[in-house]
Structure formats: structure tokens, C-alpha cells
Motif scaffolding. Structure first.
Motif, short mmCIF file in Angstrom:
data_model
loop_
_atom_site.label_atom_id
_atom_site.label_comp_id
_atom_site.label_asym_id
_atom_site.label_seq_id
_atom_site.Cartn_x
_atom_site.Cartn_y
_atom_site.Cartn_z
N ALA A 567 0.82 -1.20 0.00
CA ALA A 567 0.00 0.00 0.00
C ALA A 567 0.86 1.26 0.00
CB ALA A 567 -0.92 0.00 1.21
N PHE A 568 1.90 1.25 0.78
CA PHE A 568 2.92 2.30 0.78
C PHE A 568 4.18 1.69 1.36
CE2 PHE A 568 0.16 2.80 4.45
CZ PHE A 568 1.03 2.80 5.52
N GLU A 569 5.26 2.41 1.37
CA GLU A 569 6.55 1.83 1.75
C GLU A 569 6.48 1.18 3.12
OE1 GLU A 569 11.29 3.02 2.19
OE2 GLU A 569 9.80 4.55 1.64
N GLY A 570 6.80 -0.13 3.15
CA GLY A 570 6.82 -0.87 4.40
C GLY A 570 5.49 -1.45 4.82
N THR A 611 0.64 -5.85 7.48
CA THR A 611 1.90 -5.68 8.20
C THR A 611 2.47 -4.32 7.87
OG1 THR A 611 3.23 -6.67 6.42
CG2 THR A 611 2.39 -8.16 8.12
N TYR A 612 3.18 -3.74 8.83
CA TYR A 612 3.85 -2.47 8.61
C TYR A 612 5.19 -2.49 9.31
CZ TYR A 612 5.18 2.43 8.78
OH TYR A 612 5.87 3.60 8.68
N LYS A 613 6.25 -2.23 8.57
CA LYS A 613 7.61 -2.22 9.11
C LYS A 613 8.13 -0.78 9.14
CE LYS A 613 12.24 -4.18 8.47
NZ LYS A 613 12.90 -2.85 8.59
N LEU A 614 8.62 -0.37 10.29
CA LEU A 614 9.19 0.97 10.42
C LEU A 614 10.42 1.10 9.54
CD1 LEU A 614 8.92 1.59 14.28
CD2 LEU A 614 7.33 2.26 12.48
N LYS A 615 10.65 2.30 9.02
CA LYS A 615 11.75 2.52 8.10
C LYS A 615 13.11 2.41 8.79
CE LYS A 615 9.16 5.65 5.06
NZ LYS A 615 9.10 7.02 4.49
N VAL A 619 11.24 -3.02 13.50
CA VAL A 619 9.98 -3.16 14.22
C VAL A 619 8.87 -3.35 13.19
CG1 VAL A 619 8.32 -2.11 15.82
CG2 VAL A 619 10.79 -1.70 16.10
N THR A 620 8.12 -4.45 13.33
CA THR A 620 7.03 -4.75 12.41
C THR A 620 5.75 -4.95 13.21
OG1 THR A 620 8.53 -5.83 10.86
CG2 THR A 620 6.19 -6.28 10.60
N PHE A 621 4.70 -4.24 12.82
CA PHE A 621 3.38 -4.41 13.42
C PHE A 621 2.53 -5.25 12.47
CE2 PHE A 621 5.06 -0.36 14.92
CZ PHE A 621 4.89 -0.48 16.30
N PHE A 622 1.70 -6.08 13.02
CA PHE A 622 0.82 -6.88 12.16
C PHE A 622 -0.55 -7.04 12.80
CE2 PHE A 622 3.52 -9.68 14.66
CZ PHE A 622 2.64 -10.55 15.26
#
Length: 654
Positions: A567-570, A611-615, A619-622
């Protein structure tokens, strides 16, 4: 009509996008350049493998952080892990290409693992946490030549987490979730899963790793009430996994690794279909294994894999029982490559496989309070001694042949010869790669110790099962797009079945079928990547057996489809769809004391993960929602399945 339209749409997606058996966030590697080992024990590019190999990488696992192993395997063509969608402690059955659990061989780091006290002697996937796994390779079809007895419908090789190339890597993961049926409300978290993994590599080549996992799940009853207004008490599942590993790798020609794992769970269960109860099973398995690779020359390598398993299974119910089982598996083989000219080569395997299985069991007779031993390890055991060879001819011009044979020496039976012939041809048309393949493979399935010696049910006169699988198919690929089609037919002799001999006195026994059986099917798989951001996948499986309009717990038609977009970076969002056709099932009716045949309705499931990974940090949230539309369905008649459930979590890397 709505269900048929959705299922048809997903089936069309197979031809439009398809599902190759690899899903990766990275587009750096073309699909046919992916390295696989299961089809030959050599590292081959997928385009040179004579059979399709499913490869599930760590990236695939991270994309579905809230899934367990069974959930993951259920998304691939030809595979049905029954029980994966039910209570966490539900017994699981492994149905691949219309076969049964006895016909699937599980490996951990290349060595066969099992539980000799189980009915089919099969490995219990509930013992393993997915955070322990680096990747999984699956080879479908008869593969007894390379992997021995019981490798009839599939070989599933689980590879444990690897050490980093340098330094230390630490991963901490935690998630919470709900666990409910369609009839229940989501009133708070019922599932907690925590994991910490550490792997490292020292400058001197020393490798090491430790891992701890804990899962606690409640909220869902095992059995389902026949009365919609009645809710049974929930049945909890608790599991602990400990794994330690140490080894040495000189990054040149020698590596050695040993691991020790302690896995245990307590699973509460009910009295049976539609019947509540207050019972539990305690299962513990201690495993230790060793892997060694020595490249003694540029073209030769010696490989040693072994694993020892020690299982205790304690059933605490109105019919208490206790099993202690031991298993050992060793696989030693030499790999050597003969270069025939600048393009062609022969990759040869010469190996020896040894297995030993044994168990003892105890029960409390009716009217007594003390355990009595039914069988002992001195009398309940068998050994297998198998020499084997395999040769892969790579022409360099697209024509390849994989051929091999094994002589199975079982301590209870006469020797049996099995073999495999697998030619394939690959040709390029511009950027398009087309490969056609066929194979004819035989397999040999010896009865489990339980089927031979179980008190009241065992039959020492059982004969081994024999089967032969004919397979043919083709794949087309271009860059990140591929489509594959496979036809298979398996002829089975002496299939072992549980047969009721005297219904009035409830007497049953394991016996061989006196007729030959045939299973056949079609698998369509494919995948495409659009706009370098949208990964579309789908697969379709058709499975049938002669004279069986409905297979027990196996859908005749099954569809999987998924769409994963950055969807967007990370940040990645994944939507998954699954359709399962009607299935047959049977259950024992405790009111009539009769076995009832039923038809289980078809069902469809839609899941959504993000999922989203901080740049700047590891740290990855899911988060995930399973069964979005709260579909009410049954996997096993009389037992609960999960309704709409939610999971959220985080993973930290150091």
C-alpha cells in the motif's frame, strides 16, 4: 448461487493470475531461478527440477505472522490439513492428493520425524511453533526412492532457523487474539502467543541459537452442541517450545550443526461429536538431531542427517491411557557430480537410511484404579534398513531425467524394491519458459506400530501398502508470472483401514482392503506480479477416488486465491480466499450406538492481514482478521470451528 459465483470467480483467477508455489515480497529472483532441493537432494533451479516443489520461505511466514504451520500449508494446491480451522487442540489429519496421514513423510532438517504412538505413526505438527522455522519445502507425489517408507503422497521438509552470516540476530514477537465460534461474541482476547529467538555466528565459525515460544489459547469448545441454544465449556490449549542449537561452519567445505528441542502441550478435549466432556491430553516430545555436510572435493559432498525423538502422551479421561514412544532416523548419502561436457552433467546420490521405532502403552482396566501395561518396547518395535541411489541427468539443452531406486528392508516384512522415473523437457521461446514433465513412481507404506500391536485393535497379519503414482504436467513462466497444470493418478493396494467386525459387541480391527483403489486429480497453480506492487496468486485442486462420490473430510474441489499489495513503503495488505467443496464424514451416535454417515456442506473463507515495518528500526506491526464474513462451517462433524477472529501483534528485531 452467491457461493457458486464467488468460487467460479476465484477459479477464473487461477487462469488469469495463477499461483506458483512461491510468494515473495522481493522481485529480484525470477520464479524459475528459485533454488529447490526436495526433488533430488541437490540444489537445483526450479526450471531444472523434474517435479513442482513448493517452497515456503521465511519471508512468506513473516507475511502471515498470525498463522500456524497448518494454516500455511492449507493454502497450497493438493493439500488439506483437516482440523487446522478448529479448536487449537483438535487432532489434525494430513490429506495430500486424496491420501491419508500415513502416506505423508515429515522431515526436520532432512531427517524423518514421527510419533510411533500415533495411530498412523505420523508427526504431530501441533508440537512445532512456526517461529522456529526458516523455510518449508514440499514435494508431492510418490517419493519413496529418496525418502523411504510412507513418502507416498508428499514429503514435507521443515528447516529450522539458520544462523546469520555474521554477528547476532534477536527476534522478539508477541500477539494476542480472539478465539470464538460463530455463535459466540468476541468479548476479549483468548489467545496469547509470545516468542523470542536468538541466532548468532562467531568469527571462528561457531554457530549457535536458542528459542522460546509459548502459546495459550482458550475460548472455543472442541465439540459442538447439537442444540443451537447450548454452549459447551471452552477447551484450552497450552504449548511450550524450547530449542537450542550449536554448530560450526568454516564457510568453505565443512559445516556441522546439532539441536535439542523440548516441545509439550496440554490440550483439553470433549467426549466426542456433539458431546461435552472434561478431558485433556498431555503430549511431550524431546528431539535431538545432527546435520553434517562435508565437501571433500569440488564435485563431491558427504551428507549426514539424524534425529532421535522421545514422546510421552498421556490421555486423562474416562478411558485413561499412557504411551511412551521412541523413534530414530538416520540418512547418510554421498553426492557427486560428473561433468559430461561443457553443458551436461550427472548428479548422483548413493545413500543409506535407517529407522527404528518402538513404543509401550498402559491403560486402566474397567473397575480398576491402577495402570496396567498392554505392550512393551521389547515386543513392539521395528527397524528399516534402506540402501538407495538416485541420478539426475541435466543435458544443458532442456532435457533432464531424474531416476532412482531403493531396496526397503523392514524387520517385519520381506524386502521391497521401489523406483522412480521422471523425465522433463524445458524450452525457451523468447522470454517465455515452458517445461513439460512426467513421472512414474512407486511407494511402500508399512503399517504403523499402533496398527500392528494396539491392544484390542491391532492386527499383526497386516500387509504393507503398495502404490504407484503416474504424474504429468507443464509449467509456463515469464519473469514473475507463471502457470502450472498437473495431472496425477495413484493406484493403491492393501490399503489399511479401520474395520468394524462385530457391531453388536463393538469389535473393530485394522485390516487390509481386498481391492485395489484409485485416486486421481488435477492441480492448477499460478502467480503474477503487477506494477511491482500487487502479487496475485491462486490455485485449484480437483481430487476424486473411484466409486466414492464424497471423500471423507477431503473436498473434491478446492480453490485458494490471494492478493498482496504494498500500500505504501513498508506496509503490505493481504486478502486471502478459500473455497472447500462438500465432503463426507462419519460419527458415532452415542444415543443410538450407531455410526452415522453425513455430508458436510461446502464453505468459503475470506481472511485479511496487514503488516507495517518501520523505516529506521527493525519493528514490524501486524494485524489480521480471519473468516471475515463469520462463515459457519464444519471440518469434522460434531466439532467446532472458528468464526470471525482478530489478531494483533508486534515483532522486534535486534
Amino acid at each position: 448461487m452467491k457461493k457458486q459465483i464467488i468460487a467460479l470467480s476465484a477459479l477464473i483467477a487461477v487462469f488469469v493470475s495463477g499461483k506458483a508455489q512461491v510468494v515473495q515480497d522481493s522481485t529480484a529472483t525470477k520464479l524459475e531461478e528459485v533454488i529447490v532441493t526436495a526433488s533430488s537432494k541437490f540444489e537445483l533451479k526450479r526450471k531444472d527440477s523434474g517435479k513442482p516443489v513448493i517452497k515456503i520461505t521465511r519471508a512468506d511466514i513473516e507475511a502471515q505472522r498470525s498463522a500456524n504451520i497448518a494454516d500455511l500449508l492449507n493454502q497450497y494446491a493438493g493439500i488439506e490439513i483437516n482440523g487446522a480451522r478448529s479448536n487449537a487442540g483438535q487432532n489434525q489429519s494430513y490429506f495430500v492428493r486424496g491420501g491419508n496421514s500415513r502416506q505423508v513423510s515429515f522431515l526436520i532438517d532432512g531427517a524423518q520425524v514421527n510419533d510411533p504412538s500415533n495411530i498412523a505413526g505420523d508427526f504431530d505438527l501441533r508440537l512445532v511453533d512456526i517461529d522456529q522455522i526458516e523455510e518449508i519445502e514440499i514435494l508431492k507425489g510418490a517419493a519413496s526412492t529418496l525418502y523411504g517408507a510412507n513418502a507416498s503422497t508428499a514429503v514435507i521438509n521443515i528447516k529450522l532457523r539458520k544462523a546469520p552470516t555474521s554477528g547476532v540476530r534477536v527476534n522478539v514477537a508477541s500477539f494476542i487474539g480472539t478465539n470464538k465460534s460463530v455463535e459466540q461474541a468476541n468479548n476479549g482476547p483468548d489467545e496469547y502467543n509470545n516468542s523470542i529467538q536468538l541466532q548468532g555466528r562467531a568469527i571462528n565459525g561457531l554457530t549457535y541459537g536458542v528459542g522460546l515460544n509459548h502459546q495459550s489459547t482458550n475460548g472455543l469448545s472442541a465439540a459442538e452442541s447439537a442444540d443451537d441454544n447450548e454452549q459447551f465449556e471452552s477447551d484450552a490449549f497450552n504449548r511450550i517450545n524450547l530449542l537450542g542449537r550449536i554448530g560450526y561452519n568454516n564457510n568453505k567445505d565443512f559445516k556441522l550443526s546439532s539441536y535439542l528441542s523440548f516441545d509439550e502441550y496440554v490440550a483439553e478435549f470433549d467426549n466426542g461429536a456433539f458431546t461435552d466432556g472434561d478431558n485433556e491430553t498431555y503430549s511431550r516430545q524431546i528431539r535431538w538431531g545432527t546435520n553434517m555436510n562435508w565437501k571433500y572435493s569440488e564435485k563431491g559432498e558427504l551428507v549426514y542427517n539424524d534425529v532421535s525423538t522421545h514422546t510421552r502422551r498421556d490421555t486423562r479421561s474416562n478411558f485413561p491411557s499412557l504411551f511412551n514412544a521412541d523413534g530414530y532416523s538416520l540418512d547418510l548419502y554421498n553426492k557427486y557430480t560428473f561433468d559430461l561436457d561443457n553443458e551436461s552433467s550427472l548428479k548422483t546420490i548413493l545413500g543409506f537410511n535407517f529407522q527404528n521405532q518402538t513404543y509401550e502403552d498402559f491403560s486402566i482396566p474397567f473397575g480398576s484404579t491402577e495402570f496396567v501395561q498392554n505392550t512393551d518396547k521389547d515386543n513392539v518395535n521395528f527397524q528399516i534398513y534402506d540402501p538407495y541411489f538416485n541420478v539426475v541427468y541435466l543435458s544443458g539443452t532442456g532435457f533432464n531425467v531424474n531416476v532412482g531406486a531403493r531396496y526397503n528392508l523392514h524387520s517385519n516384512y520381506d524386502g521391497q524394491f521401489v523406483y522412480n522415473l521422471n523425465p522433463s523437457y524445458r524450452f525457451d521461446i523468447g522470454e517465455h519458459l515452458i517445461k513439460a514433465y512426467t513421472s512414474y513412481s512407486t511407494a511402500y507404506i508399512t503399517p504403523s506400530l499402533f496398527q500392528l500391536y494396539a491392544s484390542g485393535f491391532g492386527n499383526e497379519n497386516l500387509e504393507p501398502e503398495e502404490n504407484a503414482t503416474l504424474e504429468a504436467g507443464f509449467t509456463w513462466s515469464k519473469d514473475q508470472t507463471s502457470i502450472g497444470l498437473t495431472f496425477f493418478q495413484r493406484e493403491e493396494q492393501n490399503l489399511v483401514q479401520f474395520v468394524t467386525i462385530d457391531p453388536a459387541n463393538f469389535i473393530s480391527q485394522y485390516q487390509n482392503e481386498d481391492k485395489n483403489l484409485t485416486a486421481r486429480g488435477v492441480e492448477i497453480v499460478g502467480q503474477t506480479l503487477l506494477f511491482e506492487k500487487l502479487n496475485l496468486t491462486a490455485n485449484y485442486t480437483f481430487t476424486e477416488r473411484d466409486n466414492e462420490p464424497l471423500l471423507r473430510r477431503i473436498p473434491k474441489h478446492k480453490v485458494n486465491a490471494s492478493a498482496r499489495i504494498e500500500a505504501f513503503e513498508g506496509a503490505f495488505i493481504t486478502a486471502r480466499y478459500q473455497y472447500n467443496h462438500q465432503r463426507g464424514d462419519v460419527f458415532f451416535d452415542s444415543t443410538t450406538f450407531m455410526t452415522q454417515n453425513v455430508e458436510l456442506d461446502s464453505y468459503q473463507l475470506v481472511d485479511l492481514d496487514g503488516t507495517y515495518k518501520l523505516k529506521s528500526k527493525e519493528v514490524t506491526f501486524f494485524a489480521g482478521v480471519a473468516n471475515i464474513f463469520d462463515e459457519d462451517f464444519q471440518e469434522v462433524v460434531g466439532f467446532q470451528t472458528r468464526g470471525r477472529t482478530y489478531k494483533v501483534g508486534v515483532r522486534l528485531g535486534f
